[in-house]
Design a protein around this motif. Structure first.
Motif, PDB file in Angstrom:
ATOM      1  N   SER A 191       0.846  -1.192   0.000  1.00 32.11           N
ATOM      2  CA  SER A 191       0.000   0.000   0.000  1.00 32.11           C
ATOM      3  C   SER A 191       0.883   1.245   0.000  1.00 32.11           C
ATOM      4  CB  SER A 191      -0.903   0.001   1.227  1.00 32.11           C
ATOM      5  OG  SER A 191      -0.136   0.174   2.408  1.00 32.11           O
ATOM      6  N   GLU A 192       0.278   2.398  -0.264  1.00 30.50           N
ATOM      7  CA  GLU A 192       1.046   3.640  -0.275  1.00 30.50           C
ATOM      8  C   GLU A 192       1.673   3.922   1.093  1.00 30.50           C
ATOM      9  OE1 GLU A 192      -1.026   7.003  -1.739  1.00 30.50           O
ATOM     10  OE2 GLU A 192      -1.533   6.102  -3.669  1.00 30.50           O
ATOM     11  N   THR A 193       0.929   3.618   2.151  1.00 30.43           N
ATOM     12  CA  THR A 193       1.465   3.815   3.499  1.00 30.43           C
ATOM     13  C   THR A 193       2.667   2.914   3.744  1.00 30.43           C
ATOM     14  OG1 THR A 193      -0.709   4.428   4.365  1.00 30.43           O
ATOM     15  CG2 THR A 193       0.943   3.722   5.962  1.00 30.43           C
ATOM     16  N   GLN A 194       2.560   1.653   3.337  1.00 26.76           N
ATOM     17  CA  GLN A 194       3.668   0.715   3.499  1.00 26.76           C
ATOM     18  C   GLN A 194       4.870   1.138   2.664  1.00 26.76           C
ATOM     19  OE1 GLN A 194       1.466  -2.820   2.359  1.00 26.76           O
ATOM     20  NE2 GLN A 194       1.401  -3.559   4.476  1.00 26.76           N
ATOM     21  N   GLN A 195       4.625   1.619   1.451  1.00 28.72           N
ATOM     22  CA  GLN A 195       5.711   2.086   0.602  1.00 28.72           C
ATOM     23  C   GLN A 195       6.455   3.253   1.246  1.00 28.72           C
ATOM     24  OE1 GLN A 195       4.625   2.815  -3.513  1.00 28.72           O
ATOM     25  NE2 GLN A 195       3.312   1.015  -3.579  1.00 28.72           N
ATOM     26  N   ARG A 196       5.714   4.173   1.846  1.00 33.88           N
ATOM     27  CA  ARG A 196       6.358   5.307   2.516  1.00 33.88           C
ATOM     28  C   ARG A 196       7.192   4.838   3.708  1.00 33.88           C
ATOM     29  NH1 ARG A 196       1.370   8.011   1.420  1.00 33.88           N
ATOM     30  NH2 ARG A 196       0.593   7.459   3.499  1.00 33.88           N
ATOM     31  N   MET A 197       6.659   3.863   4.454  1.00 32.69           N
ATOM     32  CA  MET A 197       7.392   3.340   5.605  1.00 32.69           C
ATOM     33  C   MET A 197       8.678   2.644   5.167  1.00 32.69           C
ATOM     34  SD  MET A 197       4.217   1.853   7.889  1.00 32.69           S
ATOM     35  CE  MET A 197       5.308   1.126   9.114  1.00 32.69           C
ATOM     36  N   VAL A 198       8.597   1.858   4.106  1.00 34.60           N
ATOM     37  CA  VAL A 198       9.778   1.163   3.587  1.00 34.60           C
ATOM     38  C   VAL A 198      10.802   2.183   3.089  1.00 34.60           C
ATOM     39  CG1 VAL A 198      10.640  -0.367   1.767  1.00 34.60           C
ATOM     40  CG2 VAL A 198       8.555  -0.955   3.018  1.00 34.60           C
ATOM     41  N   TYR A 199      10.309   3.224   2.410  1.00 33.00           N
ATOM     42  CA  TYR A 199      11.205   4.257   1.892  1.00 33.00           C
ATOM     43  C   TYR A 199      11.933   4.956   3.040  1.00 33.00           C
ATOM     44  CZ  TYR A 199      12.859   8.439  -0.496  1.00 33.00           C
ATOM     45  OH  TYR A 199      13.649   9.439  -0.989  1.00 33.00           O
ATOM     46  N   ARG A 200      11.212   5.325   4.087  1.00 35.37           N
ATOM     47  CA  ARG A 200      11.838   6.000   5.225  1.00 35.37           C
ATOM     48  C   ARG A 200      12.841   5.090   5.917  1.00 35.37           C
ATOM     49  NH1 ARG A 200      11.697  10.848   3.638  1.00 35.37           N
ATOM     50  NH2 ARG A 200       9.594  11.746   3.441  1.00 35.37           N
ATOM     51  N   ALA A 201      12.484   3.809   6.055  1.00 33.79           N
ATOM     52  CA  ALA A 201      13.417   2.863   6.679  1.00 33.79           C
ATOM     53  C   ALA A 201      14.701   2.775   5.864  1.00 33.79           C
ATOM     54  CB  ALA A 201      12.768   1.486   6.802  1.00 33.79           C
TER      55      ALA A 201
END
Length: 276
Positions: A191-201
Motif C-alpha cells: 500500500s502507499e502507506t507501506q511504501q512510505r514506511m519502507v522508503y523512510r526505513a
C-alpha cells in the motif's frame, strides 16, 4: 493448493531460481544481523543492561543464548553464503548491465568486494553453529593491515583503501538522499502507506550505514597515515567512537542500523533481482 503443492512451489526449479532463493536468504541474514547489532547498541545508548556496543560477530554470538540458536546461526551462515553467491553472479553475469567500461568494471568489482565483505562473518557463524565457539576476525584484520604496512608503500595502500571506503560511505549517503535504493524493492504489492514506511526505513538505514562506513574508512586512513595497525577498528569501535559524542548520537545511528536491517528484511520478501 495443498501442502504438497506449496512445498513444490518453494523448491527452486532451475539454477536461476536457486540463485534468486540464495539472494533472498542473503538479504534476510544481513537484515537479522543489522537489527540485532543495532538493537544492542540502542539499548546501550538508553542505559539498559542488556545493551552492548558490539561488532557484527559479537552480535551474532548472542544468538547462542536463544532457544534454537545453533540452528539460527547455521541459517545465517547459509544465508550469507547466498548473498556472496548473488554478488558474484551480479559481477560475472553483469545482471545490472553495467558494461565493460571503466565505470562498469569498477561497479562489478565492487559487487565482488561487497560479497567478500560478509565472508568472514559467514565463516564465523558457521563455526559457532558447528562448534559452539569461533575465533573473532577483529585481530585478523589488524594482523593483515600490519603485514601490508610492512610492504614497500604499504601505508599508502592502506590509506587508499580507507579513502575508498569513505567514498563508499558517501555513495551510500547519496543513495539515501537520492532515493535510488527504492529500485531494490518491488513495492507494487504494498500500500502507499507501506511504501512510505519502507522508503523512510531505507533512507534512515542507508544514512546510518554511510556514517559507519565513513568512520571505518577514517580508521583505515589513520592506520595508513600513522603506519599503525591498531588504529583499524570494527563496528564495535565505531560505536565506541559515536558514544564519545553522547548517547543521542549513538542512539540515532544505532536506530538507523535497525532501520537498515528492517529494509533488508523487506528486500528479502519483495526483491528486485535483475538480469537472471
Amino acid at each position: 493448493m495443498n501442502a504438497a503443492d506449496t512445498l513444490r512451489s518453494a523448491v527452486p526449479h532451475s539454477p536461476t531460481d536457486g540463485i534468486k532463493t540464495m539472494a533472498r536468504l542473503g538479504f534476510a541474514a544481513i537484515g537479522i544481523v543489522y537489527v540485532l547489532m543495532g538493537m544492542l547498541a540502542l539499548l546501550a545508548a538508553l542505559g539498559q543492561r542488556e545493551g552492548a556496543l558490539t561488532d557484527r560477530e559479537e552480535a551474532v554470538n548472542r544468538l547462542q543464548d536463544v532457544p534454537g540458536g545453533n540452528i539460527l546461526l547455521g541459517l545465517i551462515a547459509f544465508g550469507l553464503l547466498g548473498y556472496i553467491i548473488w554478488r558474484f553472479t551480479q559481477a560475472i553475469r553483469d545482471t545490472e548491465d553495467k558494461g565493460h567500461g571503466a565505470k562498469g568494471l569498477g561497479m562489478r568489482i565492487w559487487y565482488v568486494i561487497s560479497g567478500l565483505f560478509y565472508s568472514g562473518l559467514a565463516l564465523y557463524a558457521a563455526r559457532l553453529a558447528m562448534n559452539g565457539h569461533a575465533e573473532k576476525g577483529g585481530n585478523t584484520s589488524q594482523s593483515l593491515v600490519a603485514k601490508v604496512l610492512n610492504w614497500p608503500g604499504g601505508n599508502w595502500l592502506i590509506l587508499a583503501i580507507g579513502l575508498v571506503m569513505v567514498g563508499i560511505g558517501i555513495y551510500h549517503a547519496y543513495r539515501a538522499f537520492s532515493g535510488r535504493f527504492r529500485n531494490d524493492v518491488n513495492s507494487s504489492s504494498l500500500s502507499e502507506t507501506q511504501q512510505r514506511m519502507v522508503y523512510r526505513a531505507g533512507q534512515i538505514g542507508f544514512t546510518a550505514r554511510a556514517i559507519v562506513l565513513g568512520i571505518l574508512g577514517y580508521f583505515l586512513v589513520q592506520a595508513g597515515w600513522e603506519s599503525r595497525a591498531k588504529a583499524v577498528g570494527n563496528t564495535g569501535k565505531v560505536f565506541d567512537f559515536l558514544a564519545t559524542m553522547g548517547p543521542l548520537v549513538l542512539g540515532a545511528v544505532s536506530a538507523g542500523l535497525v532501520a537498515y536491517g528492517i529494509y533488508m528484511l523487506v528486500q528479502a520478501r519483495y526483491p528486485v533481482l535483475r538480469g537472471i
